[in-house]
Design an enzyme around this catalytic site. Structure first.
Site, PDB file in Angstrom:
ATOM      1  N   LYS A 228       0.840   4.265   6.851  1.00  0.00           N
ATOM      2  CA  LYS A 228       0.133   5.169   5.938  1.00  0.00           C
ATOM      3  C   LYS A 228       0.758   6.557   6.012  1.00  0.00           C
ATOM      4  O   LYS A 228       1.564   6.855   6.874  1.00  0.00           O
ATOM      5  CB  LYS A 228      -1.356   5.279   6.313  1.00  0.00           C
ATOM      6  CG  LYS A 228      -2.120   3.976   6.272  1.00  0.00           C
ATOM      7  CD  LYS A 228      -2.244   3.420   4.892  1.00  0.00           C
ATOM      8  CE  LYS A 228      -2.885   2.030   4.922  1.00  0.00           C
ATOM      9  NZ  LYS A 228      -2.632   1.280   3.727  1.00  0.00           N
TER      10      LYS A 228
ATOM     11  N   SER B 132       0.798  -1.232   0.000  1.00  0.00           N
ATOM     12  CA  SER B 132       0.000   0.000   0.000  1.00  0.00           C
ATOM     13  C   SER B 132       0.829   1.280   0.000  1.00  0.00           C
ATOM     14  O   SER B 132       0.304   2.342  -0.294  1.00  0.00           O
ATOM     15  CB  SER B 132      -0.949   0.015   1.202  1.00  0.00           C
ATOM     16  OG  SER B 132      -0.235   0.255   2.394  1.00  0.00           O
TER      17      SER B 132
END
Length: 184
Positions: A95, A52
């Site tokens: 993230k 990700s």
């Protein structure tokens, strides 16, 4: 008949070289122990699982998570963080912080704007043109996205991340050696 006992170890003849060698090894072990204690108290080593955050951070990278900086300063837009996954706090995610408390985040055809200003995101290789949302970030929460937008489970899916779920900032990749260094 009584068997004589050997003399205590501290009374055995030992050469100066052997004693110095033994003391040197002891010093190395004490130093290593203190270094390990310092390291484990101030930093956490984490292995990235998933893609990700590609291309900047890849599956299998070893990163150093620094949990102390947010005691002395605020979380900032653009920080790469390790956080607890809001839907299962036993799992950690990595993230990038996009929206701060009070921000208005808009995603239109994959292009991100915060408070009406489009973000320049050189770390994103491919946008997700199917992604659209418009949210006001709640107090004490953050809006986070993965850099690999088409393949990231992030705030578009699970919502805001409470500040208490932020484990620390990621600034350094330790492994693999060819990619080791500061994370942008």
């Amino acid at each position: 008949m009584e068997v004589p006992l050997p003399p205590p170890l501290d009374q055995l003849p030992v050469s100066a070289t052997s004693r110095a060698r033994f003391e040197g090894v002891g010093s190395i072990f004490r130093f290593s122990f203190l270094l390990l204690l310092f390291y484990s108290f101030f930093f956490n080593l984490s292995v990235v699982r998933g893609s990700s955050m590609a291309p900047g951070i890849q599956d299998g990278d070893r990163i150093l998570v620094e949990p102390w900086s947010y005691l002395f300063g605020p979380i900032e837009r653009g920080d790469v963080i390790v956080m607890r996954y809001p839907l299962d706090p036993e799992i950690d995610y990595i993230k990038r912080v996009i929206g701060l408390p009070g921000d208005h985040v808009t995603i239109e055809a994959g292009r991100v704007s915060v408070n009406g200003v489009r973000l320049e995101e050189p770390y994103v290789r491919e946008i997700d043109e199917t992604s659209s949302t418009s949210v006001d970030v709640a107090a004490g929460n953050y809006f986070v996205l993965g850099d690999n937008r088409p393949r990231s489970s992030d705030s578009r899916e699970f919502g805001f991340v409470p500040e208490s779920y932020v484990r620390g900032r990621v600034d350094l990749r330790l492994w693999p050696p060819g990619r080791a260094g500061w994370i942008k």
